[in-house]
Design a protein around this motif. Structure first.
Motif, mmCIF file in Angstrom:
data_model
loop_
_atom_site.group_PDB
_atom_site.id
_atom_site.type_symbol
_atom_site.label_atom_id
_atom_site.label_comp_id
_atom_site.label_asym_id
_atom_site.label_seq_id
_atom_site.Cartn_x
_atom_site.Cartn_y
_atom_site.Cartn_z
ATOM 1 N N GLY A 98 0.808 -1.210 0.000
ATOM 2 C CA GLY A 98 0.000 0.000 0.000
ATOM 3 C C GLY A 98 0.841 1.259 0.000
ATOM 4 O O GLY A 98 0.559 2.213 -0.738
ATOM 5 N N MET A 99 1.907 1.283 0.819
ATOM 6 C CA MET A 99 2.807 2.437 0.832
ATOM 7 C C MET A 99 3.500 2.609 -0.518
ATOM 8 O O MET A 99 3.657 3.742 -1.015
ATOM 9 N N TYR A 100 3.895 1.498 -1.111
ATOM 10 C CA TYR A 100 4.544 1.547 -2.421
ATOM 11 C C TYR A 100 3.600 2.119 -3.470
ATOM 12 O O TYR A 100 3.991 2.951 -4.300
ATOM 13 N N LEU A 101 2.345 1.712 -3.437
ATOM 14 C CA LEU A 101 1.372 2.206 -4.410
ATOM 15 C C LEU A 101 1.077 3.690 -4.201
ATOM 16 O O LEU A 101 0.877 4.428 -5.165
ATOM 17 N N VAL A 102 1.045 4.132 -2.942
ATOM 18 C CA VAL A 102 0.820 5.554 -2.676
ATOM 19 C C VAL A 102 1.949 6.393 -3.253
ATOM 20 O O VAL A 102 1.714 7.433 -3.895
ATOM 21 N N ILE A 103 3.178 5.947 -3.052
ATOM 22 C CA ILE A 103 4.321 6.707 -3.550
ATOM 23 C C ILE A 103 4.343 6.728 -5.076
ATOM 24 O O ILE A 103 4.516 7.779 -5.707
ATOM 25 N N ILE A 104 4.152 5.556 -5.704
ATOM 26 C CA ILE A 104 4.176 5.486 -7.163
ATOM 27 C C ILE A 104 3.055 6.327 -7.768
ATOM 28 O O ILE A 104 3.264 7.090 -8.728
ATOM 29 N N THR A 105 1.850 6.212 -7.206
ATOM 30 C CA THR A 105 0.716 6.969 -7.740
ATOM 31 C C THR A 105 0.919 8.457 -7.581
ATOM 32 O O THR A 105 0.627 9.243 -8.496
ATOM 33 N N SER A 106 1.430 8.894 -6.436
ATOM 34 C CA SER A 106 1.642 10.331 -6.218
ATOM 35 C C SER A 106 2.720 10.882 -7.140
ATOM 36 O O SER A 106 2.596 12.004 -7.648
ATOM 37 N N VAL A 107 3.775 10.108 -7.391
ATOM 38 C CA VAL A 107 4.824 10.562 -8.309
ATOM 39 C C VAL A 107 4.282 10.669 -9.744
ATOM 40 O O VAL A 107 4.549 11.653 -10.457
ATOM 41 N N SER A 130 -3.704 10.865 -3.850
ATOM 42 C CA SER A 130 -3.525 9.442 -4.153
ATOM 43 C C SER A 130 -4.172 8.564 -3.098
ATOM 44 O O SER A 130 -4.802 7.551 -3.422
ATOM 45 N N ILE A 131 -4.020 8.937 -1.829
ATOM 46 C CA ILE A 131 -4.637 8.164 -0.754
ATOM 47 C C ILE A 131 -6.153 8.199 -0.873
ATOM 48 O O ILE A 131 -6.839 7.195 -0.661
ATOM 49 N N LEU A 132 -6.703 9.374 -1.237
ATOM 50 C CA LEU A 132 -8.147 9.467 -1.433
ATOM 51 C C LEU A 132 -8.610 8.566 -2.576
ATOM 52 O O LEU A 132 -9.657 7.907 -2.480
ATOM 53 N N MET A 133 -7.824 8.513 -3.650
ATOM 54 C CA MET A 133 -8.203 7.657 -4.773
ATOM 55 C C MET A 133 -8.068 6.177 -4.411
ATOM 56 O O MET A 133 -8.927 5.356 -4.755
ATOM 57 N N LEU A 134 -6.988 5.833 -3.711
ATOM 58 C CA LEU A 134 -6.750 4.437 -3.377
ATOM 59 C C LEU A 134 -7.792 3.885 -2.405
ATOM 60 O O LEU A 134 -8.089 2.690 -2.416
ATOM 61 N N THR A 135 -8.322 4.757 -1.568
ATOM 62 C CA THR A 135 -9.331 4.327 -0.593
ATOM 63 C C THR A 135 -10.754 4.573 -1.079
ATOM 64 O O THR A 135 -11.709 4.339 -0.333
ATOM 65 N N GLY A 136 -10.898 5.051 -2.294
ATOM 66 C CA GLY A 136 -12.226 5.268 -2.855
ATOM 67 C C GLY A 136 -12.951 6.468 -2.295
ATOM 68 O O GLY A 136 -14.184 6.534 -2.362
ATOM 69 N N GLN A 137 -12.221 7.444 -1.744
ATOM 70 C CA GLN A 137 -12.841 8.615 -1.141
ATOM 71 C C GLN A 137 -12.986 9.782 -2.107
ATOM 72 O O GLN A 137 -13.634 10.770 -1.789
ATOM 73 N N ALA A 153 -7.655 -2.559 -5.772
ATOM 74 C CA ALA A 153 -7.679 -3.990 -5.467
ATOM 75 C C ALA A 153 -6.593 -4.359 -4.452
ATOM 76 O O ALA A 153 -6.818 -5.187 -3.553
ATOM 77 N N MET A 154 -5.415 -3.746 -4.552
ATOM 78 C CA MET A 154 -4.340 -4.038 -3.615
ATOM 79 C C MET A 154 -4.674 -3.521 -2.215
ATOM 80 O O MET A 154 -4.308 -4.137 -1.216
ATOM 81 N N PHE A 155 -5.375 -2.390 -2.139
ATOM 82 C CA PHE A 155 -5.752 -1.864 -0.833
ATOM 83 C C PHE A 155 -6.865 -2.690 -0.196
ATOM 84 O O PHE A 155 -7.103 -2.606 1.002
ATOM 85 N N ALA A 156 -7.568 -3.480 -0.993
ATOM 86 C CA ALA A 156 -8.637 -4.321 -0.447
ATOM 87 C C ALA A 156 -8.092 -5.587 0.204
ATOM 88 O O ALA A 156 -8.828 -6.278 0.915
ATOM 89 N N ILE A 157 -6.802 -5.914 -0.016
ATOM 90 C CA ILE A 157 -6.222 -7.130 0.551
ATOM 91 C C ILE A 157 -6.249 -7.110 2.085
ATOM 92 O O ILE A 157 -6.680 -8.091 2.710
ATOM 93 N N PRO A 158 -5.789 -6.035 2.754
ATOM 94 C CA PRO A 158 -5.849 -6.051 4.231
ATOM 95 C C PRO A 158 -7.263 -6.233 4.755
ATOM 96 O O PRO A 158 -7.483 -6.973 5.717
ATOM 97 N N ALA A 159 -8.250 -5.564 4.117
ATOM 98 C CA ALA A 159 -9.630 -5.695 4.581
ATOM 99 C C ALA A 159 -10.138 -7.125 4.433
ATOM 100 O O ALA A 159 -10.801 -7.662 5.330
ATOM 101 N N SER A 160 -9.807 -7.770 3.311
ATOM 102 C CA SER A 160 -10.252 -9.146 3.107
ATOM 103 C C SER A 160 -9.574 -10.105 4.079
ATOM 104 O O SER A 160 -10.207 -11.046 4.576
ATOM 105 N N MET A 161 -8.295 -9.879 4.384
ATOM 106 C CA MET A 161 -7.596 -10.743 5.323
ATOM 107 C C MET A 161 -8.164 -10.593 6.728
ATOM 108 O O MET A 161 -8.295 -11.581 7.467
#
Length: 306
Positions: A209-218, A249-256, A280-288
């Motif tokens: 999730g942190m990796y995706l936030v950084i990549i998306t923001s860049v 990016s965090i707002l987009m990744l969390t659907g906000q 989909a990657m951010f949904a992994i922790p919730a599903s686990m």
């Protein structure tokens, strides 16, 4: 096989949670007494704890403990509700009622705190340090500190005669006392077990999730609207820096939410890729976590025959 392993781990987690309770009856002491004393004296050793200790112990099956848990739970919930209502500006005319209620609940909490401080050394975890050091150890525990911060600011203001605005904020710990109720305690134990036994998967998911936030923001920063396209964006400051695009990016990744306005095609491409892969990657922790809660309930449902 995985369900059996998690069920065994769940039992271990329950044992660990029982040991972490400051006033839980030490099962090790009972087993030790049964092996080291004659058979006829086993019954007396089971009653070695005082009546006050058993009453305050949330795991005790005595009627007094059951009645006390119901009483203190009602007081905690009522006090938290009064604290929330006291912050309403439209209810300022009830300030006297709120003050009297706080005085009554603070007195009840103070009596409970003193009673727990008296009997805490009956638990071997504190009793081995002696009467003074053992009580000091209990006073430094997390639950005792929450109780102290929720109880004693009122008496400090009352005895000093001077209103202390800084201590007023400590009363937020009254809301945290809800976690001390029996139902919330079982819920928190379940959350702790799920987080503990899924810690490796959750750790990997958090890193992704942190990796995706950084990549998306860049990508959002370097592929931001430029030139005339800036005029069609509602808030160009959202793309002013990588830190700004990180919030978006965090707002987009969390659907906000996401960037608003008419975006150029290359910025829209980043938004589309984020929606397809990152969410989909951010949904992994919730599903686990959901899977972990389902597994933690399995032993109880099997025991009840459901």
């Amino acid at each position: 096989t995985n369900i059996k392993v998690v069920s065994q781990n769940t039992k271990k987690g329950e044992e660990h949670a029982a040991k972490s309770n400051p006033l839980s009856i030490d099962e090790g002491d009972s087993l030790l007494d049964q092996h080291s004393t004659p058979k006829g004296q086993t019954r007396n050793n089971k009653n070695k704890h005082s009546h006050l200790y058993k009453t305050l112990n949330s795991k005790s099956l005595s009627p007094s403990a059951h009645l006390f848990q119901k009483f203190i739970t009602s007081v905690i919930v009522f006090d938290a509700l009064i604290y929330i209502l006291s912050t309403e500006p439209g209810l300022s005319h009830l300030s006297r009622f709120f003050y009297d209620t706080e005085a009554a609940t603070s007195t009840i909490f103070a009596i409970e705190y003193i009673a727990r401080l008296i009997v805490c050394t009956e638990k071997r975890g504190y009793g081995k340090y002696g009467p003074i050091r053992g009580r000091w150890k209990y006073m430094c525990s997390s639950q005792a500190l929450v109780d102290a911060f929720a109880t004693f600011p009122f008496f400090v203001e009352l005895l000093s005669g001077i209103p202390l605005p800084r201590l007023t904020y400590l009363r937020v710990f009254r809301v945290l006392r809800i976690t001390r109720t029996q139902s919330c305690s079982h819920a928190m134990d379940a959350v702790w077990r799920v987080l503990y036994f899924n810690r490796e998967i959750l750790h990997v998911a958090c890193l992704l999730g942190m990796y995706l936030v950084i990549i998306t923001s860049v990508l959002m920063y370097y592929l931001r609207p430029r030139g005339k396209d800036v005029e069609y964006v509602d808030d160009p400051m959202e793309f002013s820096s990588i830190a700004s695009t990180m919030v978006m990016s965090i707002l987009m990744l969390t659907g906000q939410g996401g960037p608003s306005g008419q975006l150029p095609w290359y910025t829209q491409g980043v938004v589309i890729l984020t929606g397809i892969f990152s969410v989909a990657m951010f949904a992994i922790p919730a599903s686990m976590l959901t899977w972990g809660f389902e597994v933690s309930v399995l032993p109880a449902t099997r025991a009840s025959g459901i």
